[in-house]
Design an enzyme around this catalytic site. Structure first.
Site, PDB file in Angstrom:
ATOM      1  N   LYS A 129      -8.809  -6.191   9.363  1.00 14.00           N
ATOM      2  CA  LYS A 129     -10.300  -6.302   8.440  1.00 14.00           C
ATOM      3  C   LYS A 129     -11.534  -6.837   9.196  1.00 14.00           C
ATOM      4  CE  LYS A 129      -8.259  -6.826   3.787  1.00 14.00           C
ATOM      5  NZ  LYS A 129      -8.154  -7.530   2.706  1.00 14.00           N
ATOM      6  N   LYS A 158      -1.450   4.975   2.633  1.00 14.05           N
ATOM      7  CA  LYS A 158      -0.989   4.291   1.360  1.00 14.05           C
ATOM      8  C   LYS A 158      -1.994   4.835   0.118  1.00 14.05           C
ATOM      9  CE  LYS A 158      -0.166  -0.303  -0.415  1.00 14.05           C
ATOM     10  NZ  LYS A 158      -0.004  -1.835  -0.239  1.00 14.05           N
ATOM     11  N   LYS A 169      -7.457   2.214  -3.595  1.00 14.83           N
ATOM     12  CA  LYS A 169      -8.903   2.481  -4.570  1.00 14.83           C
ATOM     13  C   LYS A 169      -9.988   2.600  -3.665  1.00 14.83           C
ATOM     14  CE  LYS A 169      -7.836  -2.513  -5.227  1.00 14.83           C
ATOM     15  NZ  LYS A 169      -7.411  -3.461  -6.182  1.00 14.83           N
TER      16      LYS A 169
END
Length: 355
Positions: A115, A217, A220
């Site tokens: 991240k 994966k 969202k």
């Protein structure tokens, strides 16, 4: 206390709509666990601040996650359901754990590296300390088990490291106050205040992949809505997304080994297995040798049967935000009582004066 009382804790971050992967990887398991364990389920809204501090819709997203919990079958009377920011003891214990954990431990966290990217110097301190707050979420209730996916296993290992260091550092004080459980750490016996929390990884699949790319994966945050089945999708949307799901030209194999190197086939067969509660081998006994043109309609029918009632119940619950807020408020009160009981002992162990 001679042993830790079994307790399950899990949290879901309120960022974006929940999808099929969240349901199969988490919510379905949460529902099953409430029949065998004492469970605490939390919407971890403080964690979402590590992504961005500006959240115009954070309250609505928190309510949406709560609605998904309830619509999936989690009983807020039988379990505790609340949002993290209403129980300030999470943040208090996180600060103490910041002083227990080592910077080297945090720097090794794969999620932080991913991240933060190459510009790590500009990453927030909150992003670096995220796993410490996660450890506090779990250990402020002295939870013994956490249902986790593959991407959270490293964070749970860190939770165990933090618990173990706290136990080692304060073993004598814990014993003196009579708050500990005798534990073996290697060949040494210590008086442990926090359990070494165990992971619960169960089910036919632990990861649901994108409907557009079986190597990624289901997420969202994917820009393509066709990549996922949202829990709020109606029957037509579910059927359309499965019909458009990426596949290969070969027929389904008769054996599970035949799914190797066929990520899209592996994913769709895994989804069918998880929704129907059987193994992949059982699915292939029925559909082995058949084309996707036959398998997809059967999968769509099953997905609509399982997910449409949840979507309908979510819409009903979301139409009553006052009810959701009441569930969270009542759950937070019960959670706060448990968390404060832990923190009173923690303050005494480390020598803080408690008014």
């Amino acid at each position: 206390m001679s042993e830790f009382r079994e307790l399950v804790f899990s949290g879901v971050q309120p960022t974006g709509n929940l999808h099929l992967g969240n349901y199969l990887g988490a919510l379905q398991k949460f529902v099953a666990l409430q029949d065998s364990h004492e469970c605490i389920y939390c919407v971890v809204d403080l964690h979402s601040l590590t992504a961005t501090m500006a959240h115009d819709d954070l309250a609505d997203q928190t309510r949406s996650i709560t609605a998904a919990f309830l619509a999936s079958g989690i009983d807020p009377k039988k379990n505790i359901v609340f949002n993290q920011s209403q129980v300030l003891q999470h943040a208090e214990l996180a600060w103490i754990f910041n002083c227990v954990a080592r910077i080297g431990w945090m720097n090794r966290m794969t999620q932080f590296k991913d991240k933060a990217g190459k510009d790590r110097e500009n990453a927030s301190l909150g992003l670096l300390a995220y796993p410490s707050l996660m450890a506090a979420d779990i250990l402020v209730y002295r939870a013994t088990h956490v249902p986790v996916g593959d991407d959270q296993k490293q964070h749970l290992e860190l939770t165990r490291d933090i618990a173990q260091k706290f136990n080692n550092d304060f073993s004598g004080r814990i014993a003196e106050l009579g708050y500990g459980v005798e534990m073996e750490v290697g060949e040494e016996k210590v008086n442990g205040f926090f359990p070494l929390t165990e992971p619960l990884i169960e089910g036919a699949i632990t990861r649901v992949m994108s409907l557009r790319d079986g190597s990624k994966k289901m997420s969202k945050s994917d820009p393509s809505d066709l990549s996922r089945i949202n829990l709020t999708d109606d029957a037509d949307a579910i059927a359309r997304k499965i019909k458009k799901a990426k596949t290969d030209p070969e027929a389904l194999p008769s054996e599970v080994d035949g799914l190797a190197d066929r990520p899209e086939a592996q994913n769709l067969v895994g989804i069918y297995a998880a929704l129907s509660g059987v193994g992949k081998a059982d699915v292939l006994v029925e559909f082995g040798g058949r084309q996707f043109s036959e398998f997809k309609p059967a999968l769509a029918e099953l997905a609509v049967e399982k997910l449409s009632p949840i979507a309908g119940e979510m819409r009903r619950i979301l139409a009553d935000p006052a009810y959701i807020d009441g569930v969270l408020r009542e759950g937070a009160g019960r959670a706060r009582e448990k968390a404060e009981a832990t923190m009173k002992m923690v303050r005494e162990i480390i020598g803080l004066i408690d008014g």
